[in-house]
Write a protein that holds these residues in place. Structure first.
Motif, PDB file in Angstrom:
ATOM      1  N   MET A 286      22.538  69.339  49.371  1.00  0.00           N
ATOM      2  CA  MET A 286      22.425  69.831  47.996  1.00  0.00           C
ATOM      3  C   MET A 286      21.002  69.648  47.497  1.00  0.00           C
ATOM      4  SD  MET A 286      25.775  67.940  46.387  1.00  0.00           S
ATOM      5  CE  MET A 286      25.559  68.689  44.768  1.00  0.00           C
ATOM      6  N   SER A 287      20.569  70.530  46.598  1.00  0.00           N
ATOM      7  CA  SER A 287      19.265  70.388  45.962  1.00  0.00           C
ATOM      8  C   SER A 287      19.352  69.347  44.851  1.00  0.00           C
ATOM      9  CB  SER A 287      18.807  71.727  45.380  1.00  0.00           C
ATOM     10  OG  SER A 287      19.666  72.111  44.313  1.00  0.00           O
ATOM     11  N   ASN A 288      18.177  68.943  44.307  1.00  0.00           N
ATOM     12  CA  ASN A 288      18.163  68.002  43.181  1.00  0.00           C
ATOM     13  C   ASN A 288      18.856  68.592  41.962  1.00  0.00           C
ATOM     14  OD1 ASN A 288      16.726  66.294  44.812  1.00  0.00           O
ATOM     15  ND2 ASN A 288      14.775  66.570  43.778  1.00  0.00           N
ATOM     16  N   VAL A 289      18.637  69.901  41.732  1.00  0.00           N
ATOM     17  CA  VAL A 289      19.269  70.567  40.587  1.00  0.00           C
ATOM     18  C   VAL A 289      20.782  70.616  40.775  1.00  0.00           C
ATOM     19  CG1 VAL A 289      19.457  72.741  39.318  1.00  0.00           C
ATOM     20  CG2 VAL A 289      17.220  71.930  40.060  1.00  0.00           C
ATOM     21  N   GLY A 290      21.210  70.938  41.995  1.00  0.00           N
ATOM     22  CA  GLY A 290      22.643  70.953  42.280  1.00  0.00           C
ATOM     23  C   GLY A 290      23.265  69.587  42.076  1.00  0.00           C
ATOM     24  N   ALA A 291      22.544  68.535  42.477  1.00  0.00           N
ATOM     25  CA  ALA A 291      23.030  67.175  42.280  1.00  0.00           C
ATOM     26  C   ALA A 291      23.128  66.837  40.798  1.00  0.00           C
ATOM     27  CB  ALA A 291      22.103  66.183  42.989  1.00  0.00           C
ATOM     28  N   PHE A 292      22.120  67.243  40.010  1.00  0.00           N
ATOM     29  CA  PHE A 292      22.110  66.986  38.567  1.00  0.00           C
ATOM     30  C   PHE A 292      23.294  67.663  37.889  1.00  0.00           C
ATOM     31  CE2 PHE A 292      20.829  68.038  34.220  1.00  0.00           C
ATOM     32  CZ  PHE A 292      20.391  66.812  33.755  1.00  0.00           C
ATOM     33  N   VAL A 293      23.527  68.942  38.235  1.00  0.00           N
ATOM     34  CA  VAL A 293      24.636  69.709  37.650  1.00  0.00           C
ATOM     35  C   VAL A 293      25.969  69.065  38.019  1.00  0.00           C
ATOM     36  CG1 VAL A 293      25.877  71.914  37.753  1.00  0.00           C
ATOM     37  CG2 VAL A 293      23.388  71.897  37.537  1.00  0.00           C
ATOM     38  N   SER A 294      26.127  68.703  39.294  1.00  0.00           N
ATOM     39  CA  SER A 294      27.378  68.093  39.750  1.00  0.00           C
ATOM     40  C   SER A 294      27.589  66.726  39.113  1.00  0.00           C
ATOM     41  CB  SER A 294      27.372  67.970  41.280  1.00  0.00           C
ATOM     42  OG  SER A 294      27.308  69.244  41.887  1.00  0.00           O
ATOM     43  N   LEU A 295      26.504  65.993  38.919  1.00  0.00           N
ATOM     44  CA  LEU A 295      26.592  64.661  38.312  1.00  0.00           C
ATOM     45  C   LEU A 295      27.058  64.756  36.864  1.00  0.00           C
ATOM     46  CD1 LEU A 295      26.132  61.731  39.063  1.00  0.00           C
ATOM     47  CD2 LEU A 295      23.769  61.947  38.300  1.00  0.00           C
ATOM     48  N   LEU A 296      26.490  65.705  36.118  1.00  0.00           N
ATOM     49  CA  LEU A 296      26.934  65.908  34.740  1.00  0.00           C
ATOM     50  C   LEU A 296      28.417  66.240  34.705  1.00  0.00           C
ATOM     51  CD1 LEU A 296      24.108  67.953  32.957  1.00  0.00           C
ATOM     52  CD2 LEU A 296      24.672  65.542  32.679  1.00  0.00           C
ATOM     53  N   LYS A 297      28.843  67.102  35.628  1.00  0.00           N
ATOM     54  CA  LYS A 297      30.220  67.548  35.627  1.00  0.00           C
ATOM     55  C   LYS A 297      31.181  66.433  36.015  1.00  0.00           C
ATOM     56  CE  LYS A 297      32.950  69.732  34.199  1.00  0.00           C
ATOM     57  NZ  LYS A 297      33.005  68.490  33.586  1.00  0.00           N
ATOM     58  N   CYS A 298      30.758  65.578  36.954  1.00  0.00           N
ATOM     59  CA  CYS A 298      31.676  64.521  37.392  1.00  0.00           C
ATOM     60  C   CYS A 298      31.835  63.449  36.325  1.00  0.00           C
ATOM     61  CB  CYS A 298      31.208  63.905  38.717  1.00  0.00           C
ATOM     62  SG  CYS A 298      29.979  62.593  38.580  1.00  0.00           S
ATOM     63  N   VAL A 299      30.853  63.299  35.431  1.00  0.00           N
ATOM     64  CA  VAL A 299      30.932  62.260  34.395  1.00  0.00           C
ATOM     65  C   VAL A 299      31.526  62.808  33.105  1.00  0.00           C
ATOM     66  CG1 VAL A 299      29.617  60.621  33.014  1.00  0.00           C
ATOM     67  CG2 VAL A 299      28.986  61.019  35.394  1.00  0.00           C
ATOM     68  N   ILE A 300      31.063  63.985  32.677  1.00  0.00           N
ATOM     69  CA  ILE A 300      31.541  64.552  31.411  1.00  0.00           C
ATOM     70  C   ILE A 300      32.840  65.308  31.667  1.00  0.00           C
ATOM     71  CG2 ILE A 300      31.029  66.100  29.504  1.00  0.00           C
ATOM     72  CD1 ILE A 300      28.118  65.493  29.832  1.00  0.00           C
ATOM     73  N   GLY A 301      33.941  64.661  31.368  1.00  0.00           N
ATOM     74  CA  GLY A 301      35.246  65.265  31.573  1.00  0.00           C
ATOM     75  C   GLY A 301      36.196  64.850  30.472  1.00  0.00           C
ATOM     76  N   THR A 302      37.424  64.516  30.843  1.00  0.00           N
ATOM     77  CA  THR A 302      38.421  64.150  29.832  1.00  0.00           C
ATOM     78  C   THR A 302      38.056  62.858  29.117  1.00  0.00           C
ATOM     79  OG1 THR A 302      39.688  63.014  31.543  1.00  0.00           O
ATOM     80  CG2 THR A 302      40.285  65.282  31.068  1.00  0.00           C
ATOM     81  N   GLY A 303      37.256  62.003  29.766  1.00  0.00           N
ATOM     82  CA  GLY A 303      36.901  60.721  29.164  1.00  0.00           C
ATOM     83  C   GLY A 303      36.188  60.864  27.836  1.00  0.00           C
TER      84      GLY A 303
END
Length: 431
Positions: free
Chosen positions: A18-35
Motif C-alpha cells: 500500500m502507498s502512504n496515502v492508502g495507509a492514511f485513508v485506511s487508518l482513518l476508516k479503521c478508527v472512525i466508525g461506530t465508536g
C-alpha cells in the motif's frame, strides 16, 4: 547479540503493498466508525470538559502504546534477522528474553495475543452489523412497516459476504475512501441537528461523579484504537518506516481523528444531554429527510468498513494456525470458507446480543486495555531486561511501562465488571 546493522524494513516482502496515502485513508476508516457515534454517551458519563481532557490523554496514551508496540516488533525482527515479526511472535520472543518466570509462559503469551486480537475485531464486526441493522430498521419502520430487528441483521450479514471475500487490503482502499467520504457527509448532516436548539452550556455538566468513568474508558478505548488493523496496515505498506514518528502516517491520522472526535462528542452531549443514546444517530428525528440521509450515509460507511475490521481475525486464523507453515495446497479456497463462516457467526451473535452500549464498553475495556497498554509495555520491559539492553537513565522506561500496566489493569478489571453488569441488566431482565 543481533547484528545492529540489520534493517528489517529492507528485508520485508509484501505481496500487494500500500502507498502512504492508502495507509492514511485506511487508518482513518479503521478508527472512525461506530465508536465516534457513541462518544456523546461517553461524555454524558463524565461531563464535557472532563471527557475532553480524558479523551486527549487516552489518545496520546494509546498512540504511544501502538508506537511502542511497532518499535518492539521491528526490534524483535532485527534481533532475529527477519523482515517482519508479528504481534504474537514478538510477545513470545520478548517473554523469552525476560525474567525466568516469563520464559515459562512465553508460548502461551503468543496464543493469548492471538486470542485477544481475534476477539477484539470479531466484537467490532458484531457491533458493525448491529449498528447498520438498527439504522436501516428505523428507516424501514418509517417508510414501509415494522419489521423485527433480527431480520435486518440477517439481511445485512448476507449482504456483507461478497465484500468480505476481498482478500488484500490494497484492494479495499477504494471502498475505504468511499466510506470516508460518505461518513463525513453523514457527519455534516448530523451537525445540522446538533447545532439546533442548543441549551445553554451551563445546563450540561463539565464534570460528573466518577462512578461511570470505567464505562467512559470502555467506549473511548473502543473508539480511538483498532490495534489489529493498525498493525495490518503497517505490515502491508510499501514504506513502513513512514508509519511512525512525529510526522508519520499514524500521528497525522491521529490528529485528524481526535479533532473530529472532540467536536462530535461535545456537540452531541451538548445537544442531547444525559438522555443521549448509544449511537447519536438514534437521537435524530426519524421523520425528517436530512436525518434519514445521514443515517443511510453512516450506515453505508460502516458497512463498507466491515471487511477491513474482519481482516485481522481471518488473517490470524489462516496464517497463524491453519496455514502457518504454508503447507496447504489450496489456501485461498480455505480462506474463502473461513471468511464465509466468520460472517455467519458474527450475524448469529448480532441476532443474540443486539444492544450497542454494553458491547462497545466490553470490547473496548477488555481488548484495547490489553492490546494497546498492557501487552506493549510488557514486551518493552522484557526486551530490555537483559544486558546489553537497559531501561535508560534512572530506569525511566521501567517506571513508565509499570505505570502503563497499572493503568491498563485498572481499566481492564473495573471496565469489564461494569460492562458485564450492564449486559446482565440488559439481557437478563434485571432492573
Amino acid at each position: 547479540m543481533a547484528d545492529s546493522a540489520y534493517n528489517p524494513y529492507e528485508n520485508r516482502n509484501v505481496e500487494v503493498p500500500m502507498s502512504n496515502v492508502g495507509a492514511f485513508v485506511s487508518l482513518l476508516k479503521c478508527v472512525i466508525g461506530t465508536g465516534i457515534l457513541a462518544l456523546p454517551l461517553a461524555f454524558a458519563y463524565t461531563g464535557w470538559l472532563n471527557g475532553s481532557i480524558l479523551l486527549i490523554l487516552i489518545t496520546i496514551m494509546l498512540i504511544h502504546g501502538i508506537t511502542l508496540l511497532i518499535i518492539c516488533m521491528v526490534e524483535s525482527a532485527r534481533r532475529q534477522q527477519q523482515g517482519y515479526c508479528n504481534f504474537p511472535d514478538t510477545m513470545e520472543y520478548a517473554f523469552n528474553q525476560g525474567p525466568k518466570w516469563c520464559r515459562y509462559c512465553a508460548k502461551a503469551s503468543g496464543y493469548l495475543v492471538d486470542g485477544v486480537l481475534a476477539f477484539s475485531h470479531y466484537g467490532v464486526c458484531v457491533v458493525y452489523i448491529v449498528f447498520v441493522s438498527v439504522n436501516i430498521k428505523q428507516l424501514s419502520d418509517y417508510y414501509i412497516k415494522l419489521i423485527d430487528l433480527w431480520i435486518f441483521i440477517v439481511f445485512v450479514g448476507v449482504l456483507s459476504i461478497p465484500l468480505f471475500l476481498i482478500r488484500h487490503l490494497k484492494y479495499l482502499v477504494p471502498f475505504n475512501l468511499a466510506a470516508n467520504i460518505v461518513m463525513y457527509l453523514g457527519f455534516v448532516l448530523i451537525f445540522y441537528y446538533l447545532f439546533q436548539n442548543l441549551p445553554h452550556i451551563s445546563e450540561r455538566d463539565a464534570f460528573r461523579e466518577p462512578s461511570k468513568l470505567p464505562l467512559f474508558f470502555g467506549i473511548a478505548l473502543f473508539s480511538v484504537s483498532s490495534v489489529g488493523v493498525m498493525l495490518a496496515i503497517e505490515s502491508k505498506m510499501a514504506h513502513p518506516e513512514k508509519y511512525i514518528g512525529w510526522f508519520g502516517v499514524l500521528n497525522l491520522a491521529s490528529v485528524v481523528v481526535v479533532i473530529s472526535y472532540l467536536i462530535f462528542a461535545i456537540m452531541g452531549y451538548w445537544r442531547y444531554g444525559a438522555t443521549v443514546h448509544g449511537s447519536v444517530t438514534l437521537d435524530l428525528p426519524n421523520n425528517e429527510i436530512p436525518a434519514q440521509v445521514s443515517k443511510a450515509f453512516i450506515s453505508m460507511a460502516v458497512f463498507l468498513t466491515y471487511p477491513l475490521s474482519g481482516y485481522v481475525t481471518v488473517d490470524i486464523i489462516i496464517n497463524h494456525y491453519l496455514n502457518r507453515n504454508q503447507q496447504l495446497k489450496h489456501p485461498h479456497r480455505l480462506e474463502y470458507i473461513v471468511r464465509l463462516c466468520f460472517v455467519l457467526v458474527c450475524t448469529i451473535n448480532a441476532v443474540a446480543f443486539p444492544n450497542l452500549g454494553p458491547l462497545l464498553a466490553l470490547v473496548g475495556a477488555f481488548t484495547i486495555s490489553l492490546l494497546n497498554l498492557i501487552f506493549p509495555a510488557s514486551i518493552d520491559l522484557c526486551l530490555n531486561y537483559q544486558a546489553p539492553y537497559t531501561y535508560g537513565r534512572l530506569r525511566w522506561k521501567l517506571i513508565k511501562n509499570i505505570l502503563i500496566i497499572v493503568v491498563g489493569s485498572v481499566i481492564l478489571v473495573y471496565g469489564c465488571i461494569l460492562a458485564i453488569m450492564d449486559m446482565i441488566k440488559e439481557y437478563g431482565g434485571i432492573k
